[in-house]
Scaffold this motif. Structure first.
Motif, mmCIF file in Angstrom:
data_model
loop_
_atom_site.group_PDB
_atom_site.id
_atom_site.type_symbol
_atom_site.label_atom_id
_atom_site.label_comp_id
_atom_site.label_asym_id
_atom_site.label_seq_id
_atom_site.Cartn_x
_atom_site.Cartn_y
_atom_site.Cartn_z
ATOM 1 N N ASP A 66 -0.673 -11.325 -0.288
ATOM 2 C CA ASP A 66 -1.967 -11.802 -0.780
ATOM 3 C C ASP A 66 -2.160 -13.239 -0.300
ATOM 4 N N SER A 67 -3.226 -13.486 0.448
ATOM 5 C CA SER A 67 -3.428 -14.812 1.034
ATOM 6 C C SER A 67 -3.718 -15.877 -0.008
ATOM 7 N N GLU A 68 -4.162 -15.512 -1.216
ATOM 8 C CA GLU A 68 -4.520 -16.481 -2.227
ATOM 9 C C GLU A 68 -3.398 -16.716 -3.241
ATOM 10 N N THR A 69 -2.287 -16.051 -3.076
ATOM 11 C CA THR A 69 -1.224 -16.188 -4.066
ATOM 12 C C THR A 69 -0.559 -17.551 -3.985
ATOM 13 N N VAL A 70 -0.109 -18.056 -5.116
ATOM 14 C CA VAL A 70 0.675 -19.298 -5.167
ATOM 15 C C VAL A 70 2.037 -18.983 -5.779
ATOM 16 N N ARG A 71 2.453 -17.746 -5.597
ATOM 17 C CA ARG A 71 3.748 -17.353 -6.133
ATOM 18 C C ARG A 71 4.878 -18.178 -5.521
ATOM 19 N N TRP A 72 4.753 -18.466 -4.232
ATOM 20 C CA TRP A 72 5.784 -19.252 -3.555
ATOM 21 C C TRP A 72 5.905 -20.643 -4.163
ATOM 22 N N LEU A 73 4.738 -21.212 -4.554
ATOM 23 C CA LEU A 73 4.739 -22.546 -5.139
ATOM 24 C C LEU A 73 5.358 -22.532 -6.529
ATOM 25 N N ASN A 74 5.001 -21.528 -7.327
ATOM 26 C CA ASN A 74 5.561 -21.420 -8.671
ATOM 27 C C ASN A 74 7.062 -21.136 -8.632
ATOM 28 N N HIS A 75 7.466 -20.310 -7.664
ATOM 29 C CA HIS A 75 8.901 -20.036 -7.510
ATOM 30 C C HIS A 75 9.651 -21.315 -7.141
ATOM 31 N N SER A 76 9.055 -22.125 -6.271
ATOM 32 C CA SER A 76 9.680 -23.391 -5.891
ATOM 33 C C SER A 76 9.745 -24.346 -7.080
ATOM 34 N N ARG A 122 12.157 -27.477 -20.269
ATOM 35 C CA ARG A 122 12.649 -26.720 -19.107
ATOM 36 C C ARG A 122 11.562 -25.919 -18.402
ATOM 37 N N ASN A 123 10.417 -25.704 -19.052
ATOM 38 C CA ASN A 123 9.365 -24.907 -18.420
ATOM 39 C C ASN A 123 8.561 -25.749 -17.438
ATOM 40 N N PRO A 124 8.452 -25.332 -16.178
ATOM 41 C CA PRO A 124 7.623 -26.063 -15.211
ATOM 42 C C PRO A 124 6.152 -25.675 -15.380
ATOM 43 N N PRO A 125 5.232 -26.482 -14.853
ATOM 44 C CA PRO A 125 3.824 -26.074 -14.844
ATOM 45 C C PRO A 125 3.624 -24.862 -13.946
ATOM 46 N N VAL A 126 2.627 -24.054 -14.266
ATOM 47 C CA VAL A 126 2.307 -22.851 -13.487
ATOM 48 C C VAL A 126 0.972 -23.065 -12.793
ATOM 49 N N PHE A 127 0.934 -22.808 -11.493
ATOM 50 C CA PHE A 127 -0.306 -22.910 -10.730
ATOM 51 C C PHE A 127 -0.911 -21.522 -10.598
ATOM 52 N N THR A 128 -2.162 -21.410 -11.011
ATOM 53 C CA THR A 128 -2.823 -20.106 -11.022
ATOM 54 C C THR A 128 -3.647 -19.837 -9.770
ATOM 55 N N GLU A 129 -4.033 -20.899 -9.066
ATOM 56 C CA GLU A 129 -4.820 -20.727 -7.847
ATOM 57 C C GLU A 129 -4.736 -22.002 -7.015
ATOM 58 N N MET A 130 -5.098 -21.876 -5.753
ATOM 59 C CA MET A 130 -5.098 -23.028 -4.852
ATOM 60 C C MET A 130 -6.203 -22.858 -3.825
ATOM 61 N N ARG A 131 -6.921 -23.951 -3.579
ATOM 62 C CA ARG A 131 -8.008 -23.910 -2.590
ATOM 63 C C ARG A 131 -8.049 -25.243 -1.851
#
Length: 282
Positions: A66-76, A122-131
């Protein structure tokens, strides 16, 4: 459990009122309105928490194609947050600028307010979208719009020391324990680069609109009743937080981090942690 405490407070208050022959319908109406406000606050808080968990779960299930996913960022973020990002966010960014906010927006009943410690949990922020925006009129080379959701874990800890004014609280000092925080909103990040080290000149941050912000505040000890849920105090906190965000961190106002000066000061060991230093509120 905390809701039961409020029910107990209402019942004990009615019992005390009956002992002093205050059995009018007005007394019961006040108790009902008190519990209604508490229930409304709990329902709103629970809905936002459930929505946060749903968005987090949905983002984790998105396909990497999915081109709009930020899963990689949240995983990092999950991997890097406990190692260094939490300390960077709490100690290097928030701790230097929070005293400015406290001094500017503290209630008139308080003479002085200081933040003694801060740990975001311990919980990091979650990014839901990126533009990415194609153009910027403010000299930034890269501008990103990010959907941000941060719900702290149970291990979050912040201690706020408040000294009352002498004519009200005889100058007494008390501690407020912030044991939870929930922030949701859209953040705009602008980056200006350099052709040489450190390659990043500045980073600018702001919310595109007033974010949802909720805190769990407990007086004196880190356990007990959340005073931020009490009628009157809850409304006051919402108003002052909304005003503080609008006047400082909502577009066109923004937080500017001068990375070039910050790194230069760190290298020369001359960074003054007692001032805003290289952080500006524009």
């Amino acid at each position: 459990m905390s809701l039961l405490i409020h029910v107990g407070i209402a019942l004990i208050s009615l019992w005390v009122a009956s002992k002093f022959d205050f059995n009018s319908p007005f007394t019961y109406a006040i108790a009902f309105l008190y519990l209604y406000q508490i229930d409304w606050h709990y329902t709103r808080k629970t809905r936002m928490r459930i929505r946060h968990e749903e968005m987090k779960y949905a983002n984790q299930k998105k396909l990497l194609s999915d081109s709009e996913t930020v899963r990689w960022l949240n995983h990092s973020m999950e991997k890097i947050w406990p190692i260094c990002l939490e300390k960077l966010a709490s100690q290097e960014i928030l701790m230097p600028i929070i005293p400015w906010f406290l001094e500017k927006y503290k209630p008139w009943t308080a003479k002085k307010a200081t933040l003694q410690q801060l740990y975001l949990g311990r919980n990091p922020p979650v990014f839901t979208e990126m533009r990415a925006l194609s153009q910027s009129s403010d000299g930034d080379h890269l501008v990103l719009d990010l959907g941000l959701s941060f719900l702290s874990a149970e291990d979050m800890s912040a201690v706020l020391s408040v000294q009352m004014r002498k004519r009200l609280g005889f100058g007494m000092r008390t501690n407020l324990h912030i044991t939870g925080m929930h922030v949701e909103g859209k953040v705009r990040v602008g980056v200006r680069f350099l052709r040489e080290k450190p390659f990043v000149k500045r980073i600018r941050l702001c919310f595109e609109e007033v974010p949802y912000f909720q805190m769990t505040v407990k007086p004196i000890f880190s356990h007990g009743v959340d005073v931020a849920e009490l009628p009157g105090i809850a409304g006051w906190l919402d108003k002052i937080l909304t005003y503080a965000f609008e006047q400082s961190l909502v577009e066109p106002n923004m937080l500017v981090i001068d990375v070039e000066q910050l790194l230069g000061a760190a290298e020369s060991s001359e960074l003054d942690s007692k001032s805003l230093g290289n952080f500006l509120i524009l």
